[in-house]
Design a protein around this motif. Structure first.
Motif, PDB file in Angstrom:
ATOM      1  N   ALA A 103       0.837  -1.204   0.000  1.00  0.00           N
ATOM      2  CA  ALA A 103       0.000   0.000   0.000  1.00  0.00           C
ATOM      3  C   ALA A 103       0.871   1.253   0.000  1.00  0.00           C
ATOM      4  O   ALA A 103       0.596   2.215  -0.736  1.00  0.00           O
ATOM      5  CB  ALA A 103      -0.949  -0.004   1.195  1.00  0.00           C
ATOM      6  N   GLN A 104       1.917   1.238   0.800  1.00  0.00           N
ATOM      7  CA  GLN A 104       2.838   2.384   0.815  1.00  0.00           C
ATOM      8  C   GLN A 104       3.553   2.513  -0.528  1.00  0.00           C
ATOM      9  O   GLN A 104       3.778   3.626  -1.010  1.00  0.00           O
ATOM     10  CB  GLN A 104       3.847   2.245   1.942  1.00  0.00           C
ATOM     11  N   ALA A 105       3.907   1.385  -1.118  1.00  0.00           N
ATOM     12  CA  ALA A 105       4.563   1.403  -2.422  1.00  0.00           C
ATOM     13  C   ALA A 105       3.644   2.051  -3.460  1.00  0.00           C
ATOM     14  O   ALA A 105       4.088   2.909  -4.229  1.00  0.00           O
ATOM     15  CB  ALA A 105       4.940  -0.012  -2.853  1.00  0.00           C
ATOM     16  N   VAL A 106       2.382   1.655  -3.471  1.00  0.00           N
ATOM     17  CA  VAL A 106       1.433   2.237  -4.421  1.00  0.00           C
ATOM     18  C   VAL A 106       1.331   3.745  -4.206  1.00  0.00           C
ATOM     19  O   VAL A 106       1.365   4.523  -5.166  1.00  0.00           O
ATOM     20  CB  VAL A 106       0.044   1.559  -4.321  1.00  0.00           C
ATOM     21  N   ASP A 107       1.214   4.164  -2.956  1.00  0.00           N
ATOM     22  CA  ASP A 107       1.090   5.602  -2.670  1.00  0.00           C
ATOM     23  C   ASP A 107       2.288   6.380  -3.204  1.00  0.00           C
ATOM     24  O   ASP A 107       2.131   7.379  -3.910  1.00  0.00           O
ATOM     25  CB  ASP A 107       0.953   5.846  -1.163  1.00  0.00           C
ATOM     26  N   MET A 108       3.477   5.945  -2.868  1.00  0.00           N
ATOM     27  CA  MET A 108       4.674   6.693  -3.249  1.00  0.00           C
ATOM     28  C   MET A 108       4.948   6.596  -4.755  1.00  0.00           C
ATOM     29  O   MET A 108       5.327   7.580  -5.387  1.00  0.00           O
ATOM     30  CB  MET A 108       5.884   6.212  -2.451  1.00  0.00           C
ATOM     31  N   LEU A 109       4.753   5.417  -5.320  1.00  0.00           N
ATOM     32  CA  LEU A 109       5.006   5.258  -6.750  1.00  0.00           C
ATOM     33  C   LEU A 109       3.974   5.997  -7.589  1.00  0.00           C
ATOM     34  O   LEU A 109       4.281   6.465  -8.692  1.00  0.00           O
ATOM     35  CB  LEU A 109       5.058   3.774  -7.125  1.00  0.00           C
ATOM     36  N   THR A 110       2.759   6.128  -7.084  1.00  0.00           N
ATOM     37  CA  THR A 110       1.733   6.904  -7.793  1.00  0.00           C
ATOM     38  C   THR A 110       2.139   8.371  -7.872  1.00  0.00           C
ATOM     39  O   THR A 110       2.015   9.007  -8.929  1.00  0.00           O
ATOM     40  CB  THR A 110       0.364   6.756  -7.105  1.00  0.00           C
ATOM     41  N   ILE A 111       2.636   8.904  -6.768  1.00  0.00           N
ATOM     42  CA  ILE A 111       3.111  10.292  -6.779  1.00  0.00           C
ATOM     43  C   ILE A 111       4.274  10.434  -7.760  1.00  0.00           C
ATOM     44  O   ILE A 111       4.300  11.355  -8.583  1.00  0.00           O
ATOM     45  CB  ILE A 111       3.537  10.745  -5.368  1.00  0.00           C
ATOM     46  N   ALA A 112       5.222   9.512  -7.687  1.00  0.00           N
ATOM     47  CA  ALA A 112       6.380   9.574  -8.585  1.00  0.00           C
ATOM     48  C   ALA A 112       5.944   9.460 -10.045  1.00  0.00           C
ATOM     49  O   ALA A 112       6.456  10.197 -10.903  1.00  0.00           O
ATOM     50  CB  ALA A 112       7.376   8.475  -8.228  1.00  0.00           C
ATOM     51  N   ALA A 113       4.999   8.579 -10.348  1.00  0.00           N
ATOM     52  CA  ALA A 113       4.540   8.397 -11.727  1.00  0.00           C
ATOM     53  C   ALA A 113       3.845   9.650 -12.249  1.00  0.00           C
ATOM     54  O   ALA A 113       3.963   9.987 -13.432  1.00  0.00           O
ATOM     55  CB  ALA A 113       3.606   7.199 -11.810  1.00  0.00           C
ATOM     56  N   ARG A 114       3.145  10.343 -11.372  1.00  0.00           N
ATOM     57  CA  ARG A 114       2.501  11.600 -11.772  1.00  0.00           C
ATOM     58  C   ARG A 114       3.557  12.637 -12.153  1.00  0.00           C
ATOM     59  O   ARG A 114       3.360  13.432 -13.068  1.00  0.00           O
ATOM     60  CB  ARG A 114       1.631  12.115 -10.620  1.00  0.00           C
ATOM     61  N   LEU A 115       4.678  12.597 -11.469  1.00  0.00           N
ATOM     62  CA  LEU A 115       5.742  13.575 -11.694  1.00  0.00           C
ATOM     63  C   LEU A 115       6.732  13.158 -12.784  1.00  0.00           C
ATOM     64  O   LEU A 115       7.414  13.994 -13.359  1.00  0.00           O
ATOM     65  CB  LEU A 115       6.485  13.827 -10.381  1.00  0.00           C
ATOM     66  N   MET A 116       6.811  11.863 -13.027  1.00  0.00           N
ATOM     67  CA  MET A 116       7.767  11.319 -14.010  1.00  0.00           C
ATOM     68  C   MET A 116       6.976  10.509 -15.041  1.00  0.00           C
ATOM     69  O   MET A 116       7.101   9.289 -15.116  1.00  0.00           O
ATOM     70  CB  MET A 116       8.804  10.449 -13.302  1.00  0.00           C
ATOM     71  N   ARG A 117       6.177  11.170 -15.812  1.00  0.00           N
ATOM     72  CA  ARG A 117       5.195  10.520 -16.689  1.00  0.00           C
ATOM     73  C   ARG A 117       5.793   9.583 -17.737  1.00  0.00           C
ATOM     74  O   ARG A 117       5.121   8.659 -18.171  1.00  0.00           O
ATOM     75  CB  ARG A 117       4.341  11.573 -17.375  1.00  0.00           C
ATOM     76  N   ARG A 118       7.002   9.790 -18.143  1.00  0.00           N
ATOM     77  CA  ARG A 118       7.576   9.002 -19.245  1.00  0.00           C
ATOM     78  C   ARG A 118       8.467   7.859 -18.776  1.00  0.00           C
ATOM     79  O   ARG A 118       9.134   7.236 -19.591  1.00  0.00           O
ATOM     80  CB  ARG A 118       8.362   9.911 -20.167  1.00  0.00           C
ATOM     81  N   ASP A 119       8.479   7.573 -17.501  1.00  0.00           N
ATOM     82  CA  ASP A 119       9.374   6.550 -16.963  1.00  0.00           C
ATOM     83  C   ASP A 119       8.658   5.193 -16.949  1.00  0.00           C
ATOM     84  O   ASP A 119       7.851   4.909 -16.071  1.00  0.00           O
ATOM     85  CB  ASP A 119       9.808   6.945 -15.554  1.00  0.00           C
ATOM     86  N   ALA A 120       8.974   4.364 -17.931  1.00  0.00           N
ATOM     87  CA  ALA A 120       8.307   3.076 -18.081  1.00  0.00           C
ATOM     88  C   ALA A 120       8.619   2.124 -16.925  1.00  0.00           C
ATOM     89  O   ALA A 120       7.726   1.419 -16.437  1.00  0.00           O
ATOM     90  CB  ALA A 120       8.696   2.435 -19.404  1.00  0.00           C
ATOM     91  N   ALA A 121       9.864   2.103 -16.473  1.00  0.00           N
ATOM     92  CA  ALA A 121      10.241   1.198 -15.378  1.00  0.00           C
ATOM     93  C   ALA A 121       9.476   1.543 -14.103  1.00  0.00           C
ATOM     94  O   ALA A 121       9.069   0.645 -13.352  1.00  0.00           O
ATOM     95  CB  ALA A 121      11.742   1.261 -15.133  1.00  0.00           C
TER      96      ALA A 121
END
Length: 88
Positions: free
Chosen positions: A57-75
Motif C-alpha cells: 500500500a505504501q509502495a502504491v502511494d509513493m510510486l503513484t506520486i512519482a509516476a505523476r511527476l515522471m510521466r515518461r518513466d516506463a520502469a
C-alpha cells in the motif's frame, strides 16, 4: 533546502540503500520530502523500497506520486503495476 542539498541527500540515500542500510535510506528520503514534498526521486526510491519490503500500500502511494511527476518513466510504471498486483 537547496536543490544541491536535496541531491546530496538523495545520493547518500542511494548509497545507503545499495549497502543494505534501509532505515538510513528511508530517513534520508523522508528528509528530502519534508522540504520538497513532490520530489520525484525521493518518492520513487521510497516506493521501490516499500515494494521490495512487502509494504505494498505504501509502495502504491509513493510510486503513484512519482509516476505523476515522471510521466515518461516506463520502469516506474512497471513497479507501480507490480505493487498494485501484489495488493490483490
Amino acid at each position: 533546502m537547496t536543490m544541491r542539498e536535496s541531491e546530496a541527500l538523495l545520493e547518500r540515500g542511494l548509497r545507503a540503500q545499495q549497502d543494505g542500510r534501509t532505515a538510513e535510506a528511508v530517513s534520508l528520503y523522508l528528509d528530502v520530502l519534508r522540504h520538497q514534498p513532490d520530489n520525484p526521486r525521493a518518492c520513487r526510491q521510497l516506493g521501490e523500497l516499500a515494494l521490495h519490503n512487502g509494504m505494498f500500500a505504501q509502495a502504491v502511494d509513493m510510486l503513484t506520486i512519482a509516476a505523476r511527476l515522471m510521466r515518461r518513466d516506463a520502469a516506474l510504471r512497471v513497479n507501480l503495476g507490480a505493487a498494485h498486483q501484489a495488493m490483490g
